[in-house]
Each structure stands twice: as C-alpha cells, then as structure tokens.
Design an enzyme around this catalytic site. Structure first.
Site, short mmCIF file in Angstrom:
data_model
loop_
_atom_site.label_atom_id
_atom_site.label_comp_id
_atom_site.label_asym_id
_atom_site.label_seq_id
_atom_site.Cartn_x
_atom_site.Cartn_y
_atom_site.Cartn_z
N ASN A 7 -33.06 -30.13 -15.82
CA ASN A 7 -32.01 -29.21 -16.28
C ASN A 7 -32.35 -28.82 -17.72
OD1 ASN A 7 -29.69 -27.95 -17.09
ND2 ASN A 7 -28.30 -29.63 -16.57
N LYS A 14 -33.02 -32.13 -19.74
CA LYS A 14 -32.49 -33.36 -19.14
C LYS A 14 -33.29 -33.62 -17.88
CE LYS A 14 -27.64 -32.80 -19.95
NZ LYS A 14 -26.40 -32.48 -19.32
N ARG A 90 -32.06 -27.13 -11.96
CA ARG A 90 -30.74 -26.51 -12.07
C ARG A 90 -30.91 -25.15 -12.74
NH1 ARG A 90 -26.53 -26.56 -16.78
NH2 ARG A 90 -24.84 -25.54 -15.69
N HIS A 179 -20.23 -24.04 -12.08
CA HIS A 179 -20.03 -25.46 -11.70
C HIS A 179 -20.09 -25.65 -10.18
CE1 HIS A 179 -17.45 -25.99 -15.57
NE2 HIS A 179 -18.67 -26.41 -15.80
N HIS A 205 -12.89 -29.46 -11.97
CA HIS A 205 -14.01 -29.94 -12.80
C HIS A 205 -13.57 -29.74 -14.24
CE1 HIS A 205 -18.39 -30.44 -13.84
NE2 HIS A 205 -17.89 -29.89 -14.95
N LEU A 206 -13.13 -30.83 -14.87
CA LEU A 206 -12.57 -30.72 -16.21
C LEU A 206 -13.47 -31.43 -17.21
CD1 LEU A 206 -8.85 -31.59 -15.26
CD2 LEU A 206 -9.97 -29.34 -15.24
N GLY A 207 -14.42 -30.70 -17.76
CA GLY A 207 -15.28 -31.24 -18.81
C GLY A 207 -15.06 -30.38 -20.03
N ASN A 208 -16.05 -30.33 -20.91
CA ASN A 208 -15.93 -29.45 -22.06
C ASN A 208 -15.81 -28.00 -21.56
OD1 ASN A 208 -15.68 -29.25 -24.76
ND2 ASN A 208 -17.88 -29.12 -25.12
N ARG A 238 -13.62 -22.71 -25.33
CA ARG A 238 -13.51 -21.37 -24.72
C ARG A 238 -12.04 -21.07 -24.42
NH1 ARG A 238 -17.74 -22.81 -20.30
NH2 ARG A 238 -19.69 -22.75 -21.45
N ARG A 282 -10.10 -36.96 -26.46
CA ARG A 282 -9.78 -38.27 -27.08
C ARG A 282 -9.20 -38.06 -28.47
NH1 ARG A 282 -15.59 -40.24 -25.11
NH2 ARG A 282 -15.91 -38.05 -25.61
N GLY A 328 -15.89 -35.08 -17.38
CA GLY A 328 -15.45 -35.93 -18.51
C GLY A 328 -13.95 -36.19 -18.58
N GLY A 330 -11.54 -35.07 -16.25
CA GLY A 330 -11.02 -35.39 -14.92
C GLY A 330 -11.27 -36.84 -14.52
N GLU A 382 -24.17 -33.93 -10.12
CA GLU A 382 -24.87 -32.68 -9.82
C GLU A 382 -26.36 -32.94 -9.55
OE1 GLU A 382 -22.61 -31.53 -13.28
OE2 GLU A 382 -22.84 -29.43 -12.66
P1 ADP Z 1 -19.73 -30.99 -20.37
O1 ADP Z 1 -20.69 -31.52 -19.34
O2 ADP Z 1 -18.99 -29.76 -19.98
O3 ADP Z 1 -20.26 -30.96 -21.77
P2 ADP Z 1 -18.27 -33.47 -19.84
O4 ADP Z 1 -17.99 -33.37 -18.40
O5 ADP Z 1 -19.27 -34.46 -20.30
O6 ADP Z 1 -18.55 -32.06 -20.47
O7 ADP Z 1 -16.87 -33.79 -20.58
C1 ADP Z 1 -16.82 -33.97 -21.96
C2 ADP Z 1 -15.36 -34.03 -22.38
O8 ADP Z 1 -14.68 -35.06 -21.64
C3 ADP Z 1 -15.16 -34.43 -23.83
O9 ADP Z 1 -15.24 -33.31 -24.69
C4 ADP Z 1 -13.76 -35.02 -23.80
O10 ADP Z 1 -12.82 -33.98 -24.00
C5 ADP Z 1 -13.59 -35.56 -22.40
N1 ADP Z 1 -13.62 -37.04 -22.34
C6 ADP Z 1 -14.69 -37.85 -22.23
N2 ADP Z 1 -14.30 -39.15 -22.21
C7 ADP Z 1 -12.94 -39.14 -22.29
C8 ADP Z 1 -11.91 -40.16 -22.31
N3 ADP Z 1 -12.22 -41.44 -22.23
N4 ADP Z 1 -10.63 -39.76 -22.40
C9 ADP Z 1 -10.31 -38.44 -22.49
N5 ADP Z 1 -11.22 -37.45 -22.46
C10 ADP Z 1 -12.51 -37.79 -22.36
#
Ligand code: ADP
Length: 412
Positions: A7, A14, A90, A179, A205-208, A238, A282, A328, A330, A382
């Site tokens: 990736n 990665k 990817r 995603h 899918h709740l990440g950054n 975003r 966090r 992250g 989720g 993934e």
């Molecule tokens: P991406 O792959 O889109 O960069 P990730 O799926 O790795 O993102 O998610 C990163 C985000 O997950 C962080 O910015 C943070 O908001 C959230 N996160 C990670 N660990 C925790 C936690 N222990 N508690 C709450 N939120 C968290």
C-alpha cells in the site's frame, strides 16, 4: 502461497507478507518519509517490533529495503524473494473501469493512470508502488484491489449528482465511494456471523477518514463518500457533506483559491476544525470530560451525522439485520458506538452497554440477546482481503493457464 501486500502513499510504503494456507501474517511494516533524508522504517517480525533510519530516495529503494528485511538471514522470514508468489496492491481509484480486483497488466496500469484525474494524490503514488515492484520482481504476477470497486454496484439514482448530465458524460462526475475493501471484509464477516447471505447490513468504517455503507445480500447499494473521500460523515479533518454553495462564498469572503478551499475542507475541517483541539477522538473525549464546549460540539455533530446516515440506510435497505463498527474509532471507542445506538430501540437495536464498554480492537457482538438487529465490532483487515483476492486471481489464472497479459477480473 506467500503473498506480499503493498500500500503506497506519496512518501510512504506499507507492506504485509502473508502465508495464505493458514492466512498467517509473517511480517508487516511501514517505510515513511521516502524521498527525504532519514526515512524511517518500522517493521514487525513475529511479535518483535523494530525501527531504523536510512536515506531512501524512492519507492524502488523502499521495496528493496523491505526485501532486505524479509530475507535477512538472521531475522528474516523467507530465504529468497522468489518465495513471494504474488503481490497484491491497494489502489484507491479505478473510476468506472473495474468493479472487482484485477490482474495487473500494462493496460491496467494505463487505465489507473487515466483514473489519476479522480485521485491525484493517491493513484500516482499507488502506480509508483506497482512499477517499483515490477522492477524488482519482473516475473511475479500482481493484482490491483481498488477502494472504489465494491461500490460499483450502487444504482445510478444513488450515485448520480443532480448536476447537468453532461458533467457526468464529459468528466464522469458522480459518486464513487471509498473504503470498499474494508466494507466488503467486515460485511462478509458479519454475514458469516448472521449465518446468512441474504442480509441487510450497515457497516460503519470510522477512522480518521470515515464512511458508512448499506449492503444488501453482500452488495453495496449506497455509501456516504462521494466523488472524492471528502463527502459524507464528519471526519478527523474533513468536513463531510456541506452546502455546496459554501464553496463560492468561501472564495469571496476569505479570498481563497480552489486549492486553498480544498485544503480547508480536507485538512482543517471536521473534528479538528470544529473543536480547534485535535482530530483524534481520544483527545476530544479527554477535552469533553474536562468541560471543553467545542470538543463536546464536535463529538455531538459527529454522532448526529452518523445516526442520520444509519437511519437513512436502514430505510434504503428496508430493514436491518446487523450494524457493524470498524476502524480506529469504530473498534476502540465505546462512547461513539453508544451514542450511535442510543434511542434506536424503535428500530430493534438494543445495545449491551456493559459489553460495549469493554470491547476494544476485538471481534464481538455488543447487542443484547433480544436485539432484533445484531450490533458487531469487527476489526477490519484490508490487507487480508487484498491477499485473498490476489490468491483467488492467481489461482484462477493458473487453472486457466492464462498469460499475465490477458485481462482477468474478479467480481466482488
Ligand atoms: P486511518 O486509517 O483513517 O488513518 P484509523 O482507522 O487508524 O484511521 O483511526 C484512527 C483514529 O481512531 C484516531 O484518529 C482516533 O480518532 C481513533 N482512535 C484510535 N484509538 C482510539 C481509542 N482508544 N479511543 C478512541 N478513539 C480512538
């Protein structure tokens, strides 16, 4: 069969090396700051984490460093790079060209270069990764797995924008969604847990970066991101969906160029922009518990938008069997999951609050036994999905004894 998953970003690479018989991860790592002095290489072999610095000028050199790590006589996991039987890449955007993963040929690379128009930051970097691997492993078959492919099943009334139709004809301006590999992976796990294929699933899918997807019988029928990943949910930096007429307004009041507005919407908005504190949940939850008003507002806005999409997609699906949280936030943030499920009993969602509070980064059912809708936390993977697609395509290529320059596409 050993498969390498790659990736690449504009300055990062990665990798994961997997043994596919047992789907075992042999090694993974990340090369950062490619092209600048003192690139950083992080890698894991077994449970052992390592890190070193080295000047890595380009993606080809980064691949060579990865191969040195993998074949190191003392710490490596393979004797020779010839043990790598295939590489899965990817790739972010395949436009309308591919609705499944594909064996990479010269024509495929050309098609992805054309799609760089849609993803100018991502596709050129992904193509660099493909070309770097081809230089070092010229005889090894490679497969492209696309973030957009899973959503190619959306019906036209879901993916079209109500702009003049010529904009679609001329520039293919429409919603694509992203995603896809993650939504596909977690929905497959959810449908196994449900024990049925004909299922109605919403995956969050709740990440950054964050997106949500409505999946009927294994097929994406709608998703929240649009032509670009800026649309839909509120994200780390975003803005997600906004009134489109704000763009010319921002141009006037702040005297911003198109590029600057794009920067504001992608890098300075979302949780960071509203809270003024951080994009990281966090930090925001710490600030909320210390009484910070803007952190509270940002979190409330995020939860509200997420909930609206869940309701919308349950309607679009005509019911719901499972609600899935991944990535992250989720996987790790019980407060967000709680807020998303709160007050949804009328829809048959009953959260097991204790189980939810305890669940972090692990597969778990977090709904009560009487909940009509199952709520799952499913860690995304993934890379495994990319490796599985790669294996499937390579095996069917061997079975049909296709030459690598015949186009071979896998449907989702
Ligand atoms: P991406 O792959 O889109 O960069 P990730 O799926 O790795 O993102 O998610 C990163 C985000 O997950 C962080 O910015 C943070 O908001 C959230 N996160 C990670 N660990 C925790 C936690 N222990 N508690 C709450 N939120 C968290």
């Amino acid at each position: 069969m050993k498969i390498l998953v790659i990736n690449t970003g504009s300055s990062s690479l990665k990798y994961q090396l997997l043994e596919m018989e047992k789907e075992k991860l042999l090694s993974k790592g990340l090369v950062e700051r490619i092209g600048s002095e003192g690139s950083i290489v992080n890698y894991t072999i077994g449970n052992e984490k390592n890190k070193f610095q080295k000047d890595i000028l380009n993606h080809t050199d980064a691949i060579k460093v990865v191969f040195d790590i993998l074949t190191n006589p003392e710490t490596g996991v393979i004797k020779d790079i010839s043990e790598i039987q295939a590489v899965g890449h990817r790739v972010v955007h395949a436009g309308e060209r591919y609705s499944g993963s594909v064996l990479i040929t010269e024509d495929v690379v050309d098609a992805l270069e054309e799609c760089a128009f849609f993803a100018p930051l991502h596709n050129p970097a992904n193509i660099k990764g493909i070309k770097a691997c081809q230089l070092v492993l010229p005889d090894v078959p490679m497969v492209g797995v696309f973030d957009t492919a899973f959503h190619q099943t959306m019906p036209d009334y879901a993916y079209m924008y109500a702009l003049p139709y010529e904009m679609y004809v001329k520039y293919k301006i429409r919603r694509y969604g992203f995603h896809g590999t993650s939504h596909r992976y977690v929905s497959q796990v959810a449908s196994q847990l449900l024990g049925k294929k004909d299922s109605k699933i919403i995956t969050c899918h709740l990440g950054n970066g964050a997106s949500i997807c409505a999946i009927r019988d294994g097929i994406s029928i709608d998703t929240s991101m649009g032509h670009t990943p800026t649309g839909g949910l509120i994200m780390g930096t975003r803005c997600g969906d906004i009134d489109p007429a704000l763009v010319p307004i921002l141009e006037n009041v702040e005297h911003l160029t198109a590029k600057q507005i794009d920067d504001v919407m992608n890098k300075k908005s979302g949780m960071l922009g509203v809270s003024g504190i951080s994009n990281d949940f966090r930090d925001l939850e710490d600030a909320l518990h210390n009484g910070n008003r803007r952190a509270k507002l940002a979190l409330e806005m995020f939860d509200y938008r997420l909930k609206k999409f869940i309701g919308e997609y349950a309607i679009v699906l005509g019911g719901l069997d499972a609600l899935v949280f991944t990535a992250g936030i989720g996987e790790n943030d019980p407060e967000t999951r709680y807020e998303a499920c709160k007050g949804m009993e009328f829809m048959g969602i009953y959260l097991d609050e204790e189980k939810n509070a305890k669940t972090r980064s692990e597969l778990a059912e977090i709904s009560l036994p009487e909940s009509k809708v199952k709520v799952y936390v499913i860690p995304t993977n993934e890379e495994l999905m990319i490796a599985r697609d790669t294996k499937e395509i390579i095996e069917s290529m061997k079975k049909n004894s296709k030459k690598p320059d015949d186009e071979l596409v896998m449907s989702n």
